[in-house]
Design an enzyme around this catalytic site. Sequence first.
Site, PDB file in Angstrom:
ATOM      1  N   ASP A  66      29.029 -26.512 -23.574  1.00  0.00           N
ATOM      2  CA  ASP A  66      29.194 -27.897 -23.117  1.00  0.00           C
ATOM      3  C   ASP A  66      28.870 -28.856 -24.259  1.00  0.00           C
ATOM      4  OD1 ASP A  66      29.679 -26.885 -20.612  1.00  0.00           O
ATOM      5  OD2 ASP A  66      27.629 -27.237 -19.898  1.00  0.00           O
TER       6      ASP A  66
HETATM    7  N1  URA Z   1      26.029 -22.763 -19.258  1.00  0.00           N
HETATM    8  C1  URA Z   1      26.083 -24.104 -19.178  1.00  0.00           C
HETATM    9  O1  URA Z   1      25.780 -24.675 -18.148  1.00  0.00           O
HETATM   10  N2  URA Z   1      26.498 -24.791 -20.260  1.00  0.00           N
HETATM   11  C2  URA Z   1      26.826 -24.204 -21.430  1.00  0.00           C
HETATM   12  O2  URA Z   1      27.177 -24.890 -22.390  1.00  0.00           O
HETATM   13  C3  URA Z   1      26.761 -22.802 -21.512  1.00  0.00           C
HETATM   14  C4  URA Z   1      26.354 -22.100 -20.404  1.00  0.00           C
END
Ligand code: URA
Length: 237
Positions: free
Chosen positions: A102
């Site tokens: 993310d």
């Molecule tokens: N899980 C999440 O919530 N975000 C990420 O970036 C990776 C795994």
Amino acid sequence: MRLEELIQSTQKVSRKELKRIFAKGLVRVDGQIERNISRNVDSNLHQISLNQRLLTTKERYYILNKPKGVVTANKDAQYPTVFDCLHANDRCNQLKFVGRLDRQTEGLLLLTTNGQLAYDLLQPNQKVSKTYEVWLKEAAEYADIDRFKAGITFLDGTKCQSAQLTLLGTAPFHHVQVTIQEGKFHQVKKMFLSVGKKVEELKRITFGPLVLDDTLAVGQYRRLTIEELQRLKPYFR
Ligand code: URA
């Protein structure tokens, strides 16, 4: 790189001729005749020959310590992408990110031109482990360890596989580590939300056999070492 791509790029042969080359047993990997035209090879890991002539591949493998604020995407109208973290000379069209982090997640991201490896590492049956360091608004409890082990169910009913939760330091546990073997959208955040805890910071510290060490500062990247590449060899098929 798949053997068929490697041979076609060096020999410029037709598909029919390519199949004939394999049928005649002219392709060898590590000394053994190879008839699987899709076999994923890298000359750093395999000895590849065609009619006794050695072939070399030129794949790239980078480990990036992704900073916050950068999106895992090929392009974005608003934010810099993970490719903007690379020097122009190190970018190329074939380079792919292996899974997504993310925008506000930091940490280990593998980038490679080896599309077959990227694909295989993301297949659920490969069960590639990913470990995240997590900073929580509401403290985790000992009971969460069993909840994660049993498999979390998201608020929308989606079921997750068993995950390993480790509470770090002393209570109250706002800093934890979690290891998962899947890659659902926003998985870690949703797992904690399902047990009533909000993730404030998230950092990926391992991806399969790769480990983010202290030498790679946030925003920096480097080529994988030969030892790291060798650790990825079991995922070449
Ligand atoms: N899980 C999440 O919530 N975000 C990420 O970036 C990776 C795994």
